[in-house]
Write a protein that holds these residues in place. Structure first.
Motif, mmCIF file in Angstrom:
data_model
loop_
_atom_site.group_PDB
_atom_site.id
_atom_site.type_symbol
_atom_site.label_atom_id
_atom_site.label_comp_id
_atom_site.label_asym_id
_atom_site.label_seq_id
_atom_site.Cartn_x
_atom_site.Cartn_y
_atom_site.Cartn_z
ATOM 1 N N UNK A 69 -3.019 51.602 134.330
ATOM 2 C CA UNK A 69 -3.330 50.853 135.544
ATOM 3 C C UNK A 69 -2.084 50.790 136.415
ATOM 4 N N UNK A 70 -2.245 51.094 137.678
ATOM 5 C CA UNK A 70 -1.113 51.061 138.593
ATOM 6 C C UNK A 70 -0.742 49.622 138.913
ATOM 7 N N UNK A 71 0.541 49.354 138.870
ATOM 8 C CA UNK A 71 1.059 48.032 139.190
ATOM 9 C C UNK A 71 2.351 48.200 139.966
ATOM 10 N N UNK A 103 11.409 48.284 138.013
ATOM 11 C CA UNK A 103 10.086 48.150 138.612
ATOM 12 C C UNK A 103 9.043 48.820 137.717
ATOM 13 N N UNK A 104 7.997 48.088 137.357
ATOM 14 C CA UNK A 104 6.856 48.673 136.650
ATOM 15 C C UNK A 104 5.936 49.316 137.677
ATOM 16 N N UNK A 144 -0.744 50.038 125.629
ATOM 17 C CA UNK A 144 0.230 50.593 124.695
ATOM 18 C C UNK A 144 1.621 50.786 125.238
ATOM 19 N N UNK A 145 1.851 50.481 126.525
ATOM 20 C CA UNK A 145 3.192 50.683 127.051
ATOM 21 C C UNK A 145 3.267 50.578 128.554
ATOM 22 N N UNK A 146 4.400 51.034 129.084
ATOM 23 C CA UNK A 146 4.694 50.915 130.508
ATOM 24 C C UNK A 146 5.353 52.196 131.009
ATOM 25 N N UNK A 147 5.314 52.371 132.323
ATOM 26 C CA UNK A 147 6.160 53.335 133.012
ATOM 27 C C UNK A 147 6.955 52.541 134.028
ATOM 28 N N UNK A 151 17.671 57.560 140.844
ATOM 29 C CA UNK A 151 16.380 57.101 140.348
ATOM 30 C C UNK A 151 16.120 57.643 138.947
ATOM 31 N N UNK A 152 15.683 56.749 138.083
ATOM 32 C CA UNK A 152 15.314 57.131 136.721
ATOM 33 C C UNK A 152 13.952 56.535 136.416
ATOM 34 N N UNK A 153 13.110 57.310 135.780
ATOM 35 C CA UNK A 153 11.804 56.820 135.333
ATOM 36 C C UNK A 153 11.754 56.886 133.812
ATOM 37 N N UNK A 154 11.227 55.831 133.205
ATOM 38 C CA UNK A 154 11.094 55.756 131.753
ATOM 39 C C UNK A 154 9.646 55.522 131.374
ATOM 40 N N UNK A 155 9.197 56.208 130.336
ATOM 41 C CA UNK A 155 7.912 55.910 129.728
ATOM 42 C C UNK A 155 8.161 55.142 128.437
#
Length: 491
Positions: A312-314, A344-345, A351-354, A396-400
Motif C-alpha cells: 500500500x502506498x503511503x 520517509x515510508x 510484512x515490511x516497508x519501503x 537518495x537511498x531506498x531500503x526494502x
C-alpha cells in the motif's frame, strides 16, 4: 594507440576519464575495419583493467557512495556498455573481428561483448544502482543469433557467450540488491567458474516453478515463469539455475565438514581452509561467510520470490536507528546515546516497508543489516532486516525492509566454541504468529557456531541461562536469526 600502449595511470578514475575521451574520438574517426578492431581490442583490455582496480574501492566503500565515486561508477558502466556495443556492431557488420585471443568468428566479438556487459552489471550493482536502460536489451541481443545447438556447445566462442550470459542471469535472479558489494564481487568470480551447469534453452524448462524466461526484444531482466507465463508469439529464451543448486549443495557439504574438521585440529579457518587450490572457490570471503552466502543463493535459486502480501502506498516520516549494535545500545542506555535519523515510508505491507532517506544519510548502510523503525516517540520500535538497498544518486537511498518483530529485549550471548572472547550484543524477539513459534535471537553474523550458548539479560536484576538453538531462520552478511529454548539439561 600510444596512450593505450603506455602504462595505465595510478588512479583508475583518471584512467577512465582519458579512456572515455579517447574512445569518443575513435568512434567518430574514419578508420579501417582492421584499425577499429585493434583499437577495440586495446580499449576493451584497458576498460577491464580499470574495472579490476576500481572494484576494490566499491568493496571498501559504504552506501550511499560519495558523489565522486558515484559519478565514477556510473561513468565506468557507460564506458563498458559503449565499448561492448561497438564490438557487437563491428561483428554484425562482418567487417572485422574484436578479440582478446586470435579468432575470426563473429561470435568471438559477441562473447567478449557479453563479458563487458556483465562487468557493467556488476559495477552498477556494487554501486547500489539498478541496471541502466539498454543493458538487458544488449545482453539479450547478443544471444539473438544463437540456435539450439549453440546453446548446448561446450567449447568455443558460443560456449563462452552462453556462459557469460548464464552468469549474468544467475546474478540477476539471486537478488543482487540484497547482497553487499563484497558478496557480489565474490559471486561474480564464483560464477565465472561454475555458471556452466545452468540451463539455457529455446524451449520451456522443467520444473517450471524454478525457471525463468527472457524476451530478447525487451529491455528487462529474467521473469520467473511462476509469476508470469512467457509470450508465445516472440523469441523467448528460457533459463533455470537448478543445476547450480545441486553444485551449491555439494560445496556446502564440503565446507561444513572442513570447517568442523578445522575446528577440531586447530587450522586457521579464515586462511588455510579457503585457499583456491584447496577449495576451488574464489578468495574474498571467509569460509563461514562463503557458507552463509551459498545457503542464501541456494534458497533464491530454488524458489523465485513471490509477492504474498499486497503493498500500500503511503507517505509519512519515521524515526530510524540503523545497526544491531546501535539498537542494542539504545535499548540499554537510552535514545540520547545513539543517532536517530528521519526517513520517509513510501509503501508498506504487513510484512515490511519501503523507505527512503529525506534528510541525508549518516552512518553505514548495507543489505542484510538490522534496523529499528517507529512512526513517533509514542510508538514501540519495530525490528527489521534490510532486504534490499538501492541508491540511484548520492543524495537518495531506498531500503526494502522485512519486519521481524514489533518488540525486542536487549541481551548478550556467548556460544560454546566461539573464537570471540566474552559475549556479543543480541536482541530477543518474541514469537510471531505464522512466522515463528518460539522466541528468537538476532545476533551478529558468525555468532552461531554451536547449539548451546549462554544468554545474559541485565535489567533490574541479572538473569543468566544456558540455551540451545532450535533452528537457524535467517543468515545475512551482518546478522543471523535463530529460534531457541532455555536448555532443560544445562551442562
Amino acid at each position: 594507440m600510444e596512450w593505450l600502449a603506455a602504462e595505465p595511470a595510478d588512479d583508475p578514475v583518471a584512467d577512465l576519464a582519458a579512456l572515455r575521451e579517447l574512445f569518443g574520438q575513435v568512434s567518430r574517426a574514419d578508420a579501417s575495419a582492421l584499425q577499429r578492431q585493434e583499437l577495440l581490442d586495446a580499449f576493451s583490455a584497458r576498460a577491464l583493467d580499470v574495472c579490476g582496480r576500481f572494484g576494490p574501492r566499491l568493496i571498501s566503500a559504504s552506501l550511499p557512495l560519495a558523489r565522486e565515486m558515484h559519478l565514477a561508477a556510473a561513468s565506468l558502466v557507460d564506458a563498458l556498455l559503449e565499448i561492448a556495443a561497438a564490438c557487437q556492431r563491428l561483428a554484425e557488420d562482418g567487417r572485422g573481428r574484436w578479440r582478446l585471443v586470435s579468432s575470426g568468428e563473429p561470435l568471438e566479438s559477441a562473447a567478449w561483448a557479453q563479458l563487458l556487459v556483465g562487468e557493467a552489471y556488476l559495477i552498477g550493482c556494487m554501486a547500489g544502482a539498478v541496471a541502466p536502460p539498454g543493458l538487458w536489451l544488449h545482453a539479450h541481443g547478443l544471444m539473438a543469433n544463437l540456435n539450439g545447438s549453440d546453446l548446448l556447445a561446450d567449447s568455443g566462442a558460443a560456449a563462452r557467450l552462453t556462459t557469460q550470459y548464464k552468469r549474468l542471469l544467475a546474478i540477476a535472479v539471486a537478488q543482487p540488491e540484497s547482497l553487499t558489494a563484497r558478496e557480489l564481487a565474490w559471486l561474480f568470480d564464483y560464477l565465472g567458474d561454475f555458471a556452466v551447469p545452468a540451463e539455457l534453452s529455446l524451449s520451456p524448462l522443467q520444473p517450471e516453478q524454478m525457471s525463468y524466461w527472457m524476451d530478447c526484444a525487451q529491455d528487462g531482466p529474467p521473469v520467473a515463469a511462476a509469476r508470469r507465463q512467457a509470450p508465445e508469439d516472440v523469441r523467448v529464451l528460457h533459463f533455470t539455475p537448478v543445476p547450480l543448486v545441486r553444485l551449491v549443495d555439494q560445496q556446502m557439504t564440503w565446507l561444513e565438514s572442513r570447517i568442523l574438521e578445522a575446528e577440531v585440529v586447530g587450522l586457521e579457518r579464515d586462511g588455510e581452509l579457503l585457499a583456491p587450490d584447496v577449495s576451488g572457490l574464489p578468495e574474498g570471503l571467509t569460509p563461514v561467510e562463503a557458507l552463509t552466502l551459498l545457503r542464501r543463493l541456494r534458497g533464491r535459486w530454488t524458489l523465485p520470490p513471490m509477492r504474498e502480501l499486497p503493498r500500500r502506498k503511503h507517505q509519512y516520516t519515521v524515526q530510524v536507528c540503523t545497526g544491531l549494535r546501535a539498537i542494542w545500545e539504545m535499548a540499554r542506555r537510552g535514545e540520547e546515546n545513539v543517532t536517530l535519523a528521519e526517513w520517509m515510508v513510501f509503501n508498506e505491507s504487513p510484512g515490511g516497508y519501503a523507505i527512503m532517506c529525506v534528510a541525508g544519510v549518516e552512518g553505514v548502510l548495507s543489505a542484510g543489516m538490522a534496523l529499528a523503525l517507529r512512526r513517533d516517540a509514542s510508538q514501540p520500535w519495530s525490528i527489521c532486516i534490510v532486504r534490499w538497498l538501492r541508491s540511484e544518486n548520492p543524495d537518495q537511498v531506498e531500503l526494502g525492509l522485512q519486519l521481524l518483530s514489533q518488540a525486542f529485549t536487549p541481551v548478550s550471548v556467548g556460544f560454546r566454541g566461539s573464537d570471540m572472547r566474552g559475549t556479543a550484543p543480541a536482541l530477543i524477539l518474541p514469537p510471531m504468529a505464522a512466522v515463528r513459534r518460539n522466541q528468537a535471537i538476532l545476533a551478529p553474523a558468525g555468532s552461531y557456531v554451536s547449539r548451546r550458548f549462554i544468554l545474559v539479560h541485565e535489567s533490574s536484576h541479572l538473569y543468566v541461562a544456558q540455551a540451545r538453538v532450535l533452528g537457524l531462520d535467517m543468515q545475512t552478511a551482518a546478522v543471523e536469526l535463530f529460534q531457541y529454548e532455555i536448555d532443560p539439561y544445562p551442562i
